[in-house]
Design an enzyme around this catalytic site. Structure first.
Site, PDB file in Angstrom:
ATOM      1  N   CYS A 169      85.332  39.633  44.181  1.00  0.00           N
ATOM      2  CA  CYS A 169      86.474  40.498  43.891  1.00  0.00           C
ATOM      3  C   CYS A 169      87.759  39.977  44.559  1.00  0.00           C
ATOM      4  O   CYS A 169      88.306  38.983  44.120  1.00  0.00           O
ATOM      5  CB  CYS A 169      86.131  41.934  44.258  1.00  0.00           C
ATOM      6  SG  CYS A 169      87.106  43.127  43.338  1.00  0.00           S
ATOM      7  N   GLU A 228      76.823  43.027  46.597  1.00  0.00           N
ATOM      8  CA  GLU A 228      76.425  43.518  47.928  1.00  0.00           C
ATOM      9  C   GLU A 228      76.444  45.045  48.011  1.00  0.00           C
ATOM     10  O   GLU A 228      75.936  45.610  48.971  1.00  0.00           O
ATOM     11  CB  GLU A 228      77.338  42.899  49.007  1.00  0.00           C
ATOM     12  CG  GLU A 228      78.726  43.505  49.147  1.00  0.00           C
ATOM     13  CD  GLU A 228      79.715  43.092  48.046  1.00  0.00           C
ATOM     14  OE1 GLU A 228      79.311  42.431  47.070  1.00  0.00           O
ATOM     15  OE2 GLU A 228      80.900  43.469  48.164  1.00  0.00           O
ATOM     16  N   HIS A 245      80.693  43.537  42.782  1.00  0.00           N
ATOM     17  CA  HIS A 245      80.179  43.557  44.169  1.00  0.00           C
ATOM     18  C   HIS A 245      78.658  43.641  44.205  1.00  0.00           C
ATOM     19  O   HIS A 245      78.119  44.737  44.391  1.00  0.00           O
ATOM     20  CB  HIS A 245      80.740  44.777  44.901  1.00  0.00           C
ATOM     21  CG  HIS A 245      82.204  44.730  45.146  1.00  0.00           C
ATOM     22  ND1 HIS A 245      82.748  44.188  46.279  1.00  0.00           N
ATOM     23  CD2 HIS A 245      83.239  45.145  44.385  1.00  0.00           C
ATOM     24  CE1 HIS A 245      84.062  44.276  46.227  1.00  0.00           C
ATOM     25  NE2 HIS A 245      84.385  44.850  45.079  1.00  0.00           N
TER      26      HIS A 245
HETATM   27  N1  GLN Z   1      92.231  45.268  43.900  1.00  0.00           N
HETATM   28  C1  GLN Z   1      91.927  44.434  45.036  1.00  0.00           C
HETATM   29  C2  GLN Z   1      92.932  43.275  45.153  1.00  0.00           C
HETATM   30  O1  GLN Z   1      93.713  43.057  44.270  1.00  0.00           O
HETATM   31  C3  GLN Z   1      90.522  43.866  44.963  1.00  0.00           C
HETATM   32  C4  GLN Z   1      89.520  44.973  45.079  1.00  0.00           C
HETATM   33  C5  GLN Z   1      88.178  44.571  45.604  1.00  0.00           C
HETATM   34  O2  GLN Z   1      88.011  43.546  46.264  1.00  0.00           O
HETATM   35  N2  GLN Z   1      87.205  45.405  45.346  1.00  0.00           N
HETATM   36  O3  GLN Z   1      92.900  42.610  46.119  1.00  0.00           O
END
Ligand code: GLN
Length: 219
Positions: A85, A178, A176
């Protein structure tokens, strides 16, 4: 070749975000994990997970602690990287409308492409390279990977976006693993790092996992 002999340890960047959950998944597949706070902690790691969190905050902390250059240097010496992410955003060569951070994998991402935190969701999908059963997927204010370069392989394509991809040294996922019982991506990354994680069954789900299990298992 990697300068220092890889220790068999996978580090988890411990500046902000979902650190303990990744360490717990590494423990479940019997791979040594270590929180990484300083550039010197990177020495000899087999791989580094850059967790989810907030990419703007993480980018700033990377700069403040001199970790950006250190991660780049270790990457060029053979360190394998996995960004989940926000971690994937930091690793992307192109971050639409914003400056890239590490820019080490040839993908373009669009931040917060699903909407706000309230638009976070769970799903599941088959990723044939990783597991025979569908893998549970948790998306939290996720980016979309909207394109990949020729050296990047798509591991999971969903609707109009790519959810997981890799090149020879970097894995990126916009969800995710995890935060789910699925151990498939952690095992996959451990193998990418040249390690031998404990093997799982066909589903590759931890039957003892609960949303709070990382808290309960801390002694
Ligand atoms: N929206 C977050 C970002 O732009 C990422 C979100 C996440 O890691 N779950 O950094």
């Amino acid at each position: 070749m990697y300068a220092a002999a890889p220790s068999g340890v996978i580090g988890v960047l411990d500046l902000q975000g979902g650190v303990q959950e990744h360490l717990e998944h590494l423990r479940r597949i019997e791979v040594a994990g270590q929180p990484i706070k300083h550039a010197s902690d990177l020495e000899g790691l087999a791989g580094l997970i850059i967790p989810g969190g907030e990419s703007t905050c993480l980018a700033r902390l990377l700069r403040i602690f001199g970790l950006r250059e250190a991660i780049e240097a270790h990457y060029h010496q053979g360190l394998k990287l996995w960004g989940t992410c926000a971690g994937a955003i930091l690793l992307a060569r192109e971050n639409i409308g914003e400056a890239p951070c590490l820019g080490l994998i040839d993908i373009a991402v669009s931040r917060n492409a699903f909407g706000s935190q309230l638009d976070s969701f769970n799903d599941e999908a088959l990723a044939p390279a990783l597991a025979r059963e569908p893998i549970p997927l948790t998306f939290i204010r996720a980016p979309k990977i909207i394109s990949v370069g020729t050296d990047v392989r798509v591991l999971l394509q969903l609707n109009d976006y790519i959810a997981a991809a890799e090149d020879d040294r970097i894995l990126v996922t916009i969800f995710h693993p995890e935060l789910t019982p699925s151990l498939a991506f952690h095992r996959y990354f451990a193998r990418k790092c040249g390690l031998n994680p404990a093997s799982g069954d066909e589903t590759d789900l931890d039957p003892n996992w609960t949303p709070q299990s990382w808290i309960q298992s801390r002694k």
